[in-house]
Design a protein around this motif. Structure first.
Motif, PDB file in Angstrom:
ATOM      1  N   MET A   1       0.822  -1.199   0.000  1.00  0.00           N
ATOM      2  CA  MET A   1       0.000   0.000   0.000  1.00  0.00           C
ATOM      3  C   MET A   1       0.865   1.262   0.000  1.00  0.00           C
ATOM      4  N   HIS A   2       2.112   1.115  -0.413  1.00  0.00           N
ATOM      5  CA  HIS A   2       3.002   2.269  -0.443  1.00  0.00           C
ATOM      6  C   HIS A   2       2.542   3.262  -1.508  1.00  0.00           C
ATOM      7  N   MET A   3       2.207   4.463  -1.095  1.00  0.00           N
ATOM      8  CA  MET A   3       1.757   5.486  -2.036  1.00  0.00           C
ATOM      9  C   MET A   3       2.945   6.144  -2.726  1.00  0.00           C
ATOM     10  N   ALA A   4       2.775   6.429  -4.007  1.00  0.00           N
ATOM     11  CA  ALA A   4       3.764   7.198  -4.751  1.00  0.00           C
ATOM     12  C   ALA A   4       3.477   8.685  -4.571  1.00  0.00           C
ATOM     13  N   ASP A   5       4.477   9.511  -4.849  1.00  0.00           N
ATOM     14  CA  ASP A   5       4.312  10.954  -4.675  1.00  0.00           C
ATOM     15  C   ASP A   5       3.189  11.524  -5.529  1.00  0.00           C
ATOM     16  N   ALA A   6       2.985  10.947  -6.715  1.00  0.00           N
ATOM     17  CA  ALA A   6       1.988  11.485  -7.642  1.00  0.00           C
ATOM     18  C   ALA A   6       0.566  11.369  -7.113  1.00  0.00           C
ATOM     19  N   LEU A   7       0.367  10.605  -6.051  1.00  0.00           N
ATOM     20  CA  LEU A   7      -0.981  10.407  -5.511  1.00  0.00           C
ATOM     21  C   LEU A   7      -1.379  11.459  -4.484  1.00  0.00           C
ATOM     22  N   VAL A   8      -0.436  12.310  -4.092  1.00  0.00           N
ATOM     23  CA  VAL A   8      -0.761  13.298  -3.062  1.00  0.00           C
ATOM     24  C   VAL A   8      -0.283  14.688  -3.464  1.00  0.00           C
ATOM     25  N   ALA A   9      -1.074  15.680  -3.118  1.00  0.00           N
ATOM     26  CA  ALA A   9      -0.674  17.067  -3.323  1.00  0.00           C
ATOM     27  C   ALA A   9       0.323  17.464  -2.237  1.00  0.00           C
ATOM     28  N   PRO A  10       1.209  18.417  -2.522  1.00  0.00           N
ATOM     29  CA  PRO A  10       2.198  18.834  -1.518  1.00  0.00           C
ATOM     30  C   PRO A  10       1.581  19.234  -0.180  1.00  0.00           C
ATOM     31  N   ALA A  11       0.439  19.927  -0.209  1.00  0.00           N
ATOM     32  CA  ALA A  11      -0.190  20.354   1.045  1.00  0.00           C
ATOM     33  C   ALA A  11      -0.658  19.155   1.864  1.00  0.00           C
ATOM     34  N   VAL A  12      -1.210  18.159   1.194  1.00  0.00           N
ATOM     35  CA  VAL A  12      -1.657  16.945   1.890  1.00  0.00           C
ATOM     36  C   VAL A  12      -0.451  16.185   2.428  1.00  0.00           C
ATOM     37  N   ALA A  13       0.590  16.090   1.603  1.00  0.00           N
ATOM     38  CA  ALA A  13       1.806  15.405   2.039  1.00  0.00           C
ATOM     39  C   ALA A  13       2.395  16.084   3.271  1.00  0.00           C
ATOM     40  N   GLY A  14       2.431  17.410   3.262  1.00  0.00           N
ATOM     41  CA  GLY A  14       2.968  18.148   4.401  1.00  0.00           C
ATOM     42  C   GLY A  14       2.147  17.941   5.656  1.00  0.00           C
ATOM     43  N   THR A  15       0.834  17.929   5.500  1.00  0.00           N
ATOM     44  CA  THR A  15      -0.048  17.706   6.650  1.00  0.00           C
ATOM     45  C   THR A  15       0.180  16.331   7.258  1.00  0.00           C
ATOM     46  N   MET A  16       0.323  15.324   6.411  1.00  0.00           N
ATOM     47  CA  MET A  16       0.527  13.969   6.914  1.00  0.00           C
ATOM     48  C   MET A  16       1.912  13.807   7.539  1.00  0.00           C
ATOM     49  N   TYR A  17       2.889  14.554   7.040  1.00  0.00           N
ATOM     50  CA  TYR A  17       4.206  14.555   7.681  1.00  0.00           C
ATOM     51  C   TYR A  17       4.090  15.103   9.104  1.00  0.00           C
ATOM     52  N   VAL A  18       3.329  16.171   9.260  1.00  0.00           N
ATOM     53  CA  VAL A  18       3.158  16.779  10.582  1.00  0.00           C
ATOM     54  C   VAL A  18       2.475  15.796  11.537  1.00  0.00           C
TER      55      VAL A  18
ATOM     56  N   LEU B   1      14.004   5.275   1.008  1.00  0.00           N
ATOM     57  CA  LEU B   1      15.268   5.883   0.605  1.00  0.00           C
ATOM     58  C   LEU B   1      16.181   4.925  -0.154  1.00  0.00           C
ATOM     59  N   LEU B   2      16.289   3.694   0.305  1.00  0.00           N
ATOM     60  CA  LEU B   2      17.244   2.767  -0.303  1.00  0.00           C
ATOM     61  C   LEU B   2      16.662   2.017  -1.497  1.00  0.00           C
ATOM     62  N   PHE B   3      15.345   1.760  -1.466  1.00  0.00           N
ATOM     63  CA  PHE B   3      14.738   0.927  -2.502  1.00  0.00           C
ATOM     64  C   PHE B   3      13.687   1.656  -3.343  1.00  0.00           C
ATOM     65  N   ALA B   4      13.462   2.936  -3.073  1.00  0.00           N
ATOM     66  CA  ALA B   4      12.472   3.738  -3.809  1.00  0.00           C
ATOM     67  C   ALA B   4      11.096   3.081  -3.782  1.00  0.00           C
ATOM     68  N   ASP B   5      10.761   2.474  -2.661  1.00  0.00           N
ATOM     69  CA  ASP B   5       9.455   1.839  -2.482  1.00  0.00           C
ATOM     70  C   ASP B   5       8.573   2.804  -1.697  1.00  0.00           C
ATOM     71  N   GLY B   6       7.684   3.478  -2.403  1.00  0.00           N
ATOM     72  CA  GLY B   6       6.900   4.546  -1.795  1.00  0.00           C
ATOM     73  C   GLY B   6       7.605   5.874  -1.989  1.00  0.00           C
ATOM     74  N   GLY B   7       6.841   6.920  -2.247  1.00  0.00           N
ATOM     75  CA  GLY B   7       7.436   8.219  -2.526  1.00  0.00           C
ATOM     76  C   GLY B   7       7.968   8.905  -1.280  1.00  0.00           C
ATOM     77  N   LEU B   8       8.995   9.711  -1.463  1.00  0.00           N
ATOM     78  CA  LEU B   8       9.563  10.462  -0.341  1.00  0.00           C
ATOM     79  C   LEU B   8       8.583  11.526   0.145  1.00  0.00           C
ATOM     80  N   MET B   9       7.927  12.193  -0.785  1.00  0.00           N
ATOM     81  CA  MET B   9       6.949  13.200  -0.395  1.00  0.00           C
ATOM     82  C   MET B   9       5.735  12.545   0.274  1.00  0.00           C
ATOM     83  N   ALA B  10       5.438  11.324  -0.133  1.00  0.00           N
ATOM     84  CA  ALA B  10       4.281  10.603   0.416  1.00  0.00           C
ATOM     85  C   ALA B  10       4.630   9.794   1.659  1.00  0.00           C
ATOM     86  N   LEU B  11       5.851   9.921   2.154  1.00  0.00           N
ATOM     87  CA  LEU B  11       6.277   9.097   3.287  1.00  0.00           C
ATOM     88  C   LEU B  11       5.407   9.325   4.523  1.00  0.00           C
TER      89      LEU B  11
END
Length: 336
Positions: free
Chosen positions: A1-18, A97-107
């Protein structure tokens, strides 16, 4: 279920990081208040085991889809919700980071969807109440299956909410959620069966390694020493990552399959500076993209990735324990 970066907007990604960072901060504080240093090797080997088993995609019959363990329920049943959550973050960070499994922005999204629900909802609302009066094989199986099904449903639903808020028009909410939930119901059930098998083994081998177990009416003697139990889990992680991973299902996982059903593709495109920056960072750090040697489909790359990844997760978990002084409160108090 690893999401790629293209599935989330930057604002949503930032909110989920917080949100994910906040949960991690609370977890660090809570784990520093614990005093059982024996959890340090458990945290390491279980992190390695979850990493390795996440490489083992299993086919969902009749669908053309596959699934894999998330592992949050399993980790929290042994380490507790807070240490389990931090261990899951380590697994997801190494994968990203090591295997590019899931986006960094979507982490941040992936941590929330795959770790938060399993570690907190699964352990606190399902595992601990069921185990309050002691553990039995039936209780462990029921808690594992129910917990994995529920938390995977929550994780899958969160994915659809995150894409909805992000304005991903290729994935209309009603159609996407109607596709995501049923397939992850099946995946969650299989994960529950696997989780119950692992936890029943732990209960038989070394019952005190299970978290949140109340006093049982029957006394159970450990069948393996602590050291032998740790070694057994470590060997299982190595075999899963280095050997069994070679036979993993090639079908797309539940998220990719759902995207293919709804949008006709497993990959979406996204443009913008945030996406480009995240992609550039991952291209630099991902030494073994897609769990393989660069520009190679050799089986050795998969085995190497499984073993090296598991070792890195174990090492990272142990390093964090010492860097953040986890599980050492009692020792420091006695010394003072």
């Amino acid at each position: 279920m690893h999401m790629a970066d293209a599935l989330v907007a930057p604002a949503v990604a930032g909110t989920m990081y917080v949100l994910s960072t906040g949960a991690a901060g609370v977890s660090v504080k809570k784990v520093r208040e614990e005093s059982d240093e024996s959890k340090i090797p458990v945290m390491g080997v279980m992190g390695a085991f979850v990493f390795a088993t996440q490489m083992l995609n299993f086919t969902i019959p009749g669908t053309g889809s596959s699934g894999h363990l998330c592992g949050g329920m399993m980790l929290s049943a042994m380490l507790g919700p807070f240490a389990g959550f931090l261990t899951m973050i380590g697994v997801l960070l190494v994968q990203c980071l090591l295997f590019a499994d899931g986006g960094l922005m979507a982490l941040g999204c992936n941590v929330w969807n795959m770790a938060f629900y399993g570690c907190f909802i699964g352990s606190l609302l399902i595992w601990r109440p069921i185990m309050k009066k002691g553990a039995t094989k039936i209780k462990i199986a029921l808690a594992s299956i129910f917990g994995c099904v529920l938390t995977l449903q929550l994780g899958a639903f969160s994915v659809t909410i995150e894409t909805l808020i992000s304005g991903i028009t290729e994935l209309p909410f009603s159609t996407f959620v109607a596709t995501m939930q049923p397939i992850h119901l099946a995946i969650g059930f299989v994960e529950g069966l696997i989780t119950s098998a692992v936890l029943i083994f732990i209960h038989e081998a070394r019952p005190e390694l299970l978290w949140g177990i109340g006093e049982s009416t029957e006394k159970r003697d450990a069948k393996l020493s602590f050291k032998k139990t740790i070694i057994t889990i470590a060997v299982a992680a190595a075999l899963c990552g280095g050997v069994v991973s070679l036979f993993a299902s090639a079908f797309p996982d539940g998220l990719e399959w759902s995207m293919e059903q709804v949008a006709g593709t497993t990959e979406l495109e996204a443009q913008g500076q945030a996406y480009e920056t995240a992609e550039a960072i991952q291209e630099t750090t991902s030494l073994l993209p897609d769990y393989a040697f660069p520009d190679s489909e050799a089986a050795a790359g998969t085995s190497f990735s499984g073993i090296v990844g598991a070792l890195i997760v174990a090492g990272l978990s142990a390093a964090c324990c010492y860097a953040f002084r986890f599980f050492r409160r009692k020792t420091e108090t006695q010394t003072a």
